[in-house]
Design a protein around this motif. Structure first.
Motif, PDB file in Angstrom:
ATOM      1  N   MET A  97      -5.888 -43.679   5.750  1.00 58.04           N
ATOM      2  CA  MET A  97      -5.268 -42.494   5.161  1.00 58.04           C
ATOM      3  C   MET A  97      -4.493 -42.932   3.917  1.00 58.04           C
ATOM      4  O   MET A  97      -3.644 -43.808   4.005  1.00 58.04           O
ATOM      5  CB  MET A  97      -4.331 -41.863   6.195  1.00 58.04           C
ATOM      6  CG  MET A  97      -3.801 -40.528   5.760  1.00 58.04           C
ATOM      7  SD  MET A  97      -2.833 -39.666   7.033  1.00 58.04           S
ATOM      8  CE  MET A  97      -4.112 -39.203   8.165  1.00 58.04           C
ATOM      9  N   PRO A  98      -4.786 -42.344   2.760  1.00 61.37           N
ATOM     10  CA  PRO A  98      -4.052 -42.725   1.544  1.00 61.37           C
ATOM     11  C   PRO A  98      -2.557 -42.416   1.659  1.00 61.37           C
ATOM     12  O   PRO A  98      -2.154 -41.453   2.310  1.00 61.37           O
ATOM     13  CB  PRO A  98      -4.682 -41.856   0.447  1.00 61.37           C
ATOM     14  CG  PRO A  98      -5.997 -41.411   0.991  1.00 61.37           C
ATOM     15  CD  PRO A  98      -5.828 -41.358   2.481  1.00 61.37           C
ATOM     16  N   THR A  99      -1.762 -43.247   1.026  1.00 55.27           N
ATOM     17  CA  THR A  99      -0.316 -43.065   0.981  1.00 55.27           C
ATOM     18  C   THR A  99       0.116 -42.959  -0.465  1.00 55.27           C
ATOM     19  O   THR A  99      -0.316 -43.755  -1.296  1.00 55.27           O
ATOM     20  CB  THR A  99       0.400 -44.256   1.649  1.00 55.27           C
ATOM     21  OG1 THR A  99      -0.055 -44.367   2.994  1.00 55.27           O
ATOM     22  CG2 THR A  99       1.900 -44.065   1.643  1.00 55.27           C
ATOM     23  N   PHE A 100       0.926 -41.977  -0.757  1.00 55.90           N
ATOM     24  CA  PHE A 100       1.491 -41.802  -2.085  1.00 55.90           C
ATOM     25  C   PHE A 100       2.992 -42.035  -1.994  1.00 55.90           C
ATOM     26  O   PHE A 100       3.643 -41.557  -1.077  1.00 55.90           O
ATOM     27  CB  PHE A 100       1.231 -40.389  -2.625  1.00 55.90           C
ATOM     28  CG  PHE A 100      -0.211 -40.115  -2.928  1.00 55.90           C
ATOM     29  CD1 PHE A 100      -0.742 -40.429  -4.173  1.00 55.90           C
ATOM     30  CD2 PHE A 100      -1.045 -39.565  -1.975  1.00 55.90           C
ATOM     31  CE1 PHE A 100      -2.068 -40.184  -4.456  1.00 55.90           C
ATOM     32  CE2 PHE A 100      -2.376 -39.319  -2.242  1.00 55.90           C
ATOM     33  CZ  PHE A 100      -2.895 -39.629  -3.491  1.00 55.90           C
ATOM     34  N   ALA A 101       3.525 -42.763  -2.964  1.00 54.25           N
ATOM     35  CA  ALA A 101       4.966 -42.989  -3.025  1.00 54.25           C
ATOM     36  C   ALA A 101       5.436 -42.673  -4.433  1.00 54.25           C
ATOM     37  O   ALA A 101       4.740 -42.962  -5.413  1.00 54.25           O
ATOM     38  CB  ALA A 101       5.302 -44.434  -2.659  1.00 54.25           C
ATOM     39  N   PHE A 102       6.592 -42.069  -4.529  1.00 56.05           N
ATOM     40  CA  PHE A 102       7.142 -41.739  -5.839  1.00 56.05           C
ATOM     41  C   PHE A 102       8.651 -41.624  -5.715  1.00 56.05           C
ATOM     42  O   PHE A 102       9.194 -41.506  -4.622  1.00 56.05           O
ATOM     43  CB  PHE A 102       6.529 -40.446  -6.402  1.00 56.05           C
ATOM     44  CG  PHE A 102       6.585 -39.262  -5.480  1.00 56.05           C
ATOM     45  CD1 PHE A 102       7.628 -38.349  -5.555  1.00 56.05           C
ATOM     46  CD2 PHE A 102       5.591 -39.047  -4.542  1.00 56.05           C
ATOM     47  CE1 PHE A 102       7.672 -37.251  -4.711  1.00 56.05           C
ATOM     48  CE2 PHE A 102       5.630 -37.948  -3.689  1.00 56.05           C
ATOM     49  CZ  PHE A 102       6.674 -37.045  -3.777  1.00 56.05           C
ATOM     50  N   ARG A 103       9.306 -41.679  -6.872  1.00 53.51           N
ATOM     51  CA  ARG A 103      10.753 -41.504  -6.859  1.00 53.51           C
ATOM     52  C   ARG A 103      11.133 -40.312  -7.716  1.00 53.51           C
ATOM     53  O   ARG A 103      10.420 -39.929  -8.634  1.00 53.51           O
ATOM     54  CB  ARG A 103      11.489 -42.759  -7.296  1.00 53.51           C
ATOM     55  CG  ARG A 103      11.403 -43.110  -8.743  1.00 53.51           C
ATOM     56  CD  ARG A 103      12.299 -44.325  -9.038  1.00 53.51           C
ATOM     57  NE  ARG A 103      12.024 -44.898 -10.319  1.00 53.51           N
ATOM     58  CZ  ARG A 103      12.571 -44.503 -11.460  1.00 53.51           C
ATOM     59  NH1 ARG A 103      13.425 -43.501 -11.467  1.00 53.51           N
ATOM     60  NH2 ARG A 103      12.256 -45.080 -12.601  1.00 53.51           N
ATOM     61  N   MET A 104      12.262 -39.736  -7.359  1.00 56.81           N
ATOM     62  CA  MET A 104      12.834 -38.610  -8.077  1.00 56.81           C
ATOM     63  C   MET A 104      14.320 -38.907  -8.202  1.00 56.81           C
ATOM     64  O   MET A 104      14.806 -39.896  -7.662  1.00 56.81           O
ATOM     65  CB  MET A 104      12.614 -37.308  -7.301  1.00 56.81           C
ATOM     66  CG  MET A 104      11.150 -36.988  -7.045  1.00 56.81           C
ATOM     67  SD  MET A 104      10.906 -35.607  -5.885  1.00 56.81           S
ATOM     68  CE  MET A 104      11.291 -36.384  -4.317  1.00 56.81           C
ATOM     69  N   LYS A 105      15.046 -38.056  -8.901  1.00 62.72           N
ATOM     70  CA  LYS A 105      16.479 -38.303  -9.045  1.00 62.72           C
ATOM     71  C   LYS A 105      17.257 -37.026  -8.765  1.00 62.72           C
ATOM     72  O   LYS A 105      16.972 -35.963  -9.312  1.00 62.72           O
ATOM     73  CB  LYS A 105      16.818 -38.824 -10.437  1.00 62.72           C
ATOM     74  CG  LYS A 105      18.271 -39.276 -10.515  1.00 62.72           C
ATOM     75  CD  LYS A 105      18.529 -40.243 -11.617  1.00 62.72           C
ATOM     76  CE  LYS A 105      19.938 -40.776 -11.503  1.00 62.72           C
ATOM     77  NZ  LYS A 105      20.261 -41.701 -12.554  1.00 62.72           N
TER      78      LYS A 105
END
Length: 104
Positions: A1-9
């Motif tokens: 299963m693909p995993t996406f990671a990202f950051r926000m503020k």
């Protein structure tokens, strides 16, 4: 299963409000996320820097950030815009993160 990671503020001083709003996330938004293949979705907060780190496991090839053309996501973005760094369309400023280590 693909995993996406990202950051926000998050804007300073809004961590409690952010948690409150997500504790009451709209059922129709959750339904849309699940329907489009977003399974597990976790958001972590670094309270010192106000950075949010999000991880999503998806059963397709897109993350929640690619659902911005839907009315419910646009309403959620507008609802959250006062407490987060956003783009002109109210979408959160997101920085994709590259996986550098994985331990199964």
């Amino acid at each position: 299963m693909p995993t996406f990671a990202f950051r926000m503020k998050l804007k300073p001083g809004f961590s409690d409000e952010y948690k409150k709003r997500h504790a009451a996330i709209w059922p129709e938004l959750v339904a849309l996320l699940k329907q489009t293949g977003v399974g597990e979705y976790r958001i972590f907060l670094d309270e010192e820097t106000h950075l949010l780190f999000a991880v999503q496991e998806v059963s397709g090839e897109q993350s929640s950030q690619e659902l911005g053309t839907t009315e419910i996501v646009q309403r959620w973005w507008a609802y959250m815009a006062d407490i987060m760094e956003t783009n002109p369309d109210n979408s959160p400023v997101t920085i994709p993160l590259k996986e550098v280590f994985y331990m199964p």
